[in-house]
Design an enzyme around this catalytic site. Structure first.
Site, PDB file in Angstrom:
ATOM      1  N   GLY A 173       0.833  -1.207   0.000  1.00  0.00           N
ATOM      2  CA  GLY A 173       0.000   0.000   0.000  1.00  0.00           C
ATOM      3  C   GLY A 173       0.863   1.250   0.000  1.00  0.00           C
ATOM      4  O   GLY A 173       0.616   2.209  -0.751  1.00  0.00           O
ATOM      5  N   LYS A 174       1.887   1.239   0.851  1.00  0.00           N
ATOM      6  CA  LYS A 174       2.792   2.387   0.954  1.00  0.00           C
ATOM      7  C   LYS A 174       3.548   2.591  -0.360  1.00  0.00           C
ATOM      8  O   LYS A 174       3.690   3.711  -0.833  1.00  0.00           O
ATOM      9  CB  LYS A 174       3.817   2.107   2.056  1.00  0.00           C
ATOM     10  CG  LYS A 174       3.905   3.219   3.072  1.00  0.00           C
ATOM     11  CD  LYS A 174       5.031   2.906   4.024  1.00  0.00           C
ATOM     12  CE  LYS A 174       4.703   3.376   5.407  1.00  0.00           C
ATOM     13  NZ  LYS A 174       5.809   3.140   6.333  1.00  0.00           N
TER      14      LYS A 174
ATOM     15  N   GLU B  66      16.040  -3.830  10.629  1.00  0.00           N
ATOM     16  CA  GLU B  66      15.300  -3.642  11.878  1.00  0.00           C
ATOM     17  C   GLU B  66      15.178  -2.145  12.190  1.00  0.00           C
ATOM     18  O   GLU B  66      16.136  -1.396  11.968  1.00  0.00           O
ATOM     19  CB  GLU B  66      16.069  -4.328  13.004  1.00  0.00           C
ATOM     20  CG  GLU B  66      15.145  -4.991  14.003  1.00  0.00           C
ATOM     21  CD  GLU B  66      15.949  -5.529  15.173  1.00  0.00           C
ATOM     22  OE1 GLU B  66      15.580  -5.228  16.310  1.00  0.00           O
ATOM     23  OE2 GLU B  66      16.952  -6.220  14.909  1.00  0.00           O
TER      24      GLU B  66
ATOM     25  N   ASP C  52       8.813   6.916   7.703  1.00  0.00           N
ATOM     26  CA  ASP C  52       8.483   6.259   8.962  1.00  0.00           C
ATOM     27  C   ASP C  52       7.423   7.111   9.634  1.00  0.00           C
ATOM     28  O   ASP C  52       7.489   8.343   9.599  1.00  0.00           O
ATOM     29  CB  ASP C  52       9.709   6.119   9.871  1.00  0.00           C
ATOM     30  CG  ASP C  52       9.441   5.116  10.985  1.00  0.00           C
ATOM     31  OD1 ASP C  52       9.103   3.962  10.663  1.00  0.00           O
ATOM     32  OD2 ASP C  52       9.533   5.485  12.170  1.00  0.00           O
TER      33      ASP C  52
ATOM     34  N   TYR D 164      -4.679   3.504  13.016  1.00  0.00           N
ATOM     35  CA  TYR D 164      -5.426   4.224  14.048  1.00  0.00           C
ATOM     36  C   TYR D 164      -6.458   5.205  13.466  1.00  0.00           C
ATOM     37  O   TYR D 164      -7.084   5.962  14.203  1.00  0.00           O
ATOM     38  CB  TYR D 164      -4.445   4.988  14.951  1.00  0.00           C
ATOM     39  CG  TYR D 164      -3.446   4.101  15.669  1.00  0.00           C
ATOM     40  CD1 TYR D 164      -3.751   3.537  16.913  1.00  0.00           C
ATOM     41  CD2 TYR D 164      -2.196   3.811  15.108  1.00  0.00           C
ATOM     42  CE1 TYR D 164      -2.839   2.717  17.568  1.00  0.00           C
ATOM     43  CE2 TYR D 164      -1.275   2.996  15.751  1.00  0.00           C
ATOM     44  CZ  TYR D 164      -1.602   2.451  16.979  1.00  0.00           C
ATOM     45  OH  TYR D 164      -0.704   1.639  17.622  1.00  0.00           O
TER      46      TYR D 164
ATOM     47  N   HIS E 184      -0.125  13.888   7.847  1.00  0.00           N
ATOM     48  CA  HIS E 184       1.314  13.867   8.115  1.00  0.00           C
ATOM     49  C   HIS E 184       2.092  13.383   6.899  1.00  0.00           C
ATOM     50  O   HIS E 184       3.086  13.962   6.510  1.00  0.00           O
ATOM     51  CB  HIS E 184       1.583  12.972   9.334  1.00  0.00           C
ATOM     52  CG  HIS E 184       0.936  11.604   9.248  1.00  0.00           C
ATOM     53  ND1 HIS E 184      -0.362  11.415   8.853  1.00  0.00           N
ATOM     54  CD2 HIS E 184       1.425  10.352   9.485  1.00  0.00           C
ATOM     55  CE1 HIS E 184      -0.649  10.130   8.867  1.00  0.00           C
ATOM     56  NE2 HIS E 184       0.420   9.464   9.243  1.00  0.00           N
TER      57      HIS E 184
END
Ligand code: IMP
Length: 206
Positions: A15-16, A43, A72, A159, A185
């Site tokens: 999706g990103k 990581e 991020d 969220y 954002h």
């Protein structure tokens, strides 16, 4: 400034990758997903959104020898001292689902009164270049809102259903992709990244 004919998208999230490719579509740059080049995600050990975005982009740039874009993001809740922050995707555990993370946040916020439920989605968007000669381009965006007591709307992800944009009077899960991109954002961070990249290219051509 290295030429920007081809860049790598340093994400394993389909999706990103689609969203970021869309944001770069007008720039006539060939785009490859890191997975198609056999590159895995490192990581995410950074303490800030910028650190994590840089970590992902630098790794993909060094592995591919091409400029790499990464982002991020996460949500920082005022009443929780900024949590879950960089741990947003792993809030309820390493392999937690979006629903489990959201339910934990609702439980943690159960006794917080309406006036103290402010929160912000944050995004860092970066482009890094192979080696250490060229500084990365770094941009950030914030979307302020309020955490509701239950889910409203069924679009979006993560969220979104409990995050109210007070100016729009809608949660992230009630907005169209265009509406959300205009205020979010991620929309802000990538607009800023493209602007800064344009400035770099112009000054390199002078
Ligand atoms: P990332 O993939 O490391 O950037 O992790 C981002 C995490 O933050 C996701 O798993 C979501 O839970 C949350 N998140 C980031 N952006 C959004 C958004 O636009 N809406 C809802 N949740 C988001």
């Amino acid at each position: 400034m290295p030429t920007l004919k081809k860049i790598v998208l340093a994400s394993g999230n389909a999706g990103k990758i689609r969203e970021i490719a869309e944001l770069f579509s007008e720039l006539e740059i060939e785009i490859a997903a890191q997975g198609d080049l056999g590159i895995e995600s490192p990581e995410e050990t950074g303490k800030t959104f910028v650190e994590n975005a840089l970590l992902k982009a630098r790794y993909a740039a060094d592995m591919s020898g091409l400029p790499a874009v990464a982002d991020d993001s996460g949500i920082s809740v005022d009443a929780l001292g900024g949590l879950p922050g960089v741990r947003s995707a792993r809030y309820a555990g390493e392999n937690a689902s979006d629903d489990e993370n959201l339910d934990l946040l609702l439980r943690e916020m159960a006794d917080v009164p309406d006036d103290d439920r402010g929160a912000g989605f944050h995004c860092a968007a970066v482009i890094a270049f192979p080696g250490d000669e060229v500084d990365p381009v770094v941009a950030e965006g914030v979307w302020r809102g309020r955490i509701l007591h239950q889910r409203v709307g069924d679009g979006g992800f993560g969220y979104d259903p409990i995050f109210l944009d007070e100016a729009a009077g809608k949660t992230g899960a009630q907005m169209s992709r265009e509406e959300k991109n205009a205020v979010s954002h991620r929309g802000k961070a990538f607009a800023e990244l493209k602007r800064k990249l344009g400035e770099r290219i112009v000054s390199a051509e002078r």
